[in-house]
Design an enzyme around this catalytic site. Structure first.
Site, mmCIF file in Angstrom:
data_model
loop_
_atom_site.group_PDB
_atom_site.id
_atom_site.type_symbol
_atom_site.label_atom_id
_atom_site.label_comp_id
_atom_site.label_asym_id
_atom_site.label_seq_id
_atom_site.Cartn_x
_atom_site.Cartn_y
_atom_site.Cartn_z
ATOM 1 C CB SER A 32 -0.907 0.017 1.229
ATOM 2 O OG SER A 32 -0.123 -0.051 2.411
ATOM 3 N N GLY A 69 -1.652 -4.293 1.526
ATOM 4 C CA GLY A 69 -1.721 -5.463 2.387
ATOM 5 C C GLY A 69 -0.836 -6.610 1.989
ATOM 6 C CG ASN A 101 1.829 -5.527 4.652
ATOM 7 O OD1 ASN A 101 1.408 -4.954 5.664
ATOM 8 N ND2 ASN A 101 1.658 -5.022 3.443
ATOM 9 C CG ASP A 222 -1.990 4.207 9.111
ATOM 10 O OD1 ASP A 222 -1.100 4.675 8.380
ATOM 11 O OD2 ASP A 222 -2.725 3.270 8.742
ATOM 12 C CG HIS A 225 -1.255 3.610 4.823
ATOM 13 N ND1 HIS A 225 -1.680 2.953 5.966
ATOM 14 C CD2 HIS A 225 -0.981 2.657 3.911
ATOM 15 C CE1 HIS A 225 -1.675 1.648 5.736
ATOM 16 N NE2 HIS A 225 -1.256 1.445 4.498
#
Ligand SMILES: *[C@@H]1O[C@H](CO)[C@@H](O)[C@H](O)[C@H]1NC(C)=O
Ligand SMILES: *[C@@H]1O[C@H](CO)[C@@H](O)[C@H](O)[C@H]1NC(C)=O
Length: 277
Positions: A32, A69, A101, A222, A225
């Site tokens: 992402s 993700g 991730n 957050d 991002h």
């Protein structure tokens, strides 16, 4: 000269080749932090891959195949590297950047965690009811790179961008095993068409120079991002990493090295010469 003769001259003049000049595609494989839409619609975030086009002329096309993700493992299992390889042309570039991730524990398998290690280690797991042999991050990077090298592409194995290193109010260093793993995968491939850009190091340098208030104001969702401004910064840090190296892609970028190093992006960072950049 008759019509017929003029027609025969066209190839000599290069006019018969009415097809457009061959476009070089830069394919982006990542998560992402690179993907279109960043951390999801309505989040106000955007991935840095969406800003790379501003550094290249019209003879370059960006194919942003990054998707939120994903890890090196899940991008592999879902066949996404293969999908990209299916559309890669000889002479294209592929940028691979994972790490956000890929951590965590396999004991509660989320389908993304890689097997620990830097080599040929494997882990056995069951994900979604399916038995899976999980490889290490460098193994996934190397397998993906080989798919693209086989198509005649050049491959850049990046370290991942950091999270917001300034969220405490002071911008701090960020080093993770994935930074080394990305370099290590490139070193092990030992192929003249494989490069490593230490994207993390350039991102950390730029964030420290920008300062905590500017950086944090541009993480709207957050600490992972980026908003549009920081996404553009992340694209710029990648381009500076390229410009500080030897790739034809770095030379093709429209930005001059000085146009970046004279700003908050900062200087070129010395690299271990074992792997070309
Ligand atoms: C790189 O150059 C392009 C084209 O001039 C520009 O749009 C972009 O903002 C520049 N990037 C950086 C990081 O300065
Ligand atoms: C580069 O890294 C390799 C592996 O860690 C090491 O063996 C080598 O000495 C390093 N080279 C330089 C110039 O730092």
């Amino acid at each position: 000269m008759g019509f017929h003769q003029v027609w025969q001259l066209l190839p000599l003049l290069g006019l018969a080749a009415a097809a457009p000049a061959a476009m070089t595609t830069i394919h982006l494989c990542g998560d992402s932090t690179m993907a279109k839409g960043g951390g999801g619609s309505g989040s106000g975030s955007e991935g840095w891959g969406e800003y790379l086009k501003y550094s290249f002329g019209s003879d370059y096309v960006i194919h942003n195949a990054a998707i939120g993700g994903r890890s090196a493992r899940s991008f592999t299992r879902e066949g996404r590297f293969t999908e990209v390889a299916n559309v890669v042309k000889a002479g294209d570039w592929v940028v691979i950047e994972f790490g956000h991730n890929d951590g965590g524990s396999l004991s509660t398998d989320n389908g993304r965690t890689d097997c620990p290690g830097e080599g040929a280690e494997t882990c056995q797991t069951t994900y979604n009811g399916v038995q899976e042999t999980v490889l290490t991050y460098p193994a996934y990077y190397k397998n993906a790179a080989k798919l693209f090298l086989d198509k005649g592409a050049k491959v850049i194995l990046n370290s991942p961008t950091p999270n917001n290193i300034c969220e405490s109010g002071t911008c701090v260093n960020d080093v993770s095993r994935f930074d080394y793993y990305a370099w290590h995968a490139a070193a092990e491939l030992n192929n003249p068409n494989v490069y490593h850009v230490p994207h993390k190091q350039y991102a950390v340098q730029a964030m420290k120079n920008l300062g905590a208030s500017t950086v944090t104001a541009n993480y709207p969702k957050d600490h992972t991002h980026t908003g549009p401004y920081m996404a553009n910064v992340m694209a710029g840090t990648f381009v500076l990493g390229l410009k500080c190296g030897t790739t034809a892609l770095g030379q093709a970028a429209k930005n001059t090295t000085a146009s970046l190093t004279s700003t908050f992006y900062g200087a070129c960072i010395p690299q271990n010469s074992t792997v070309p950049i």
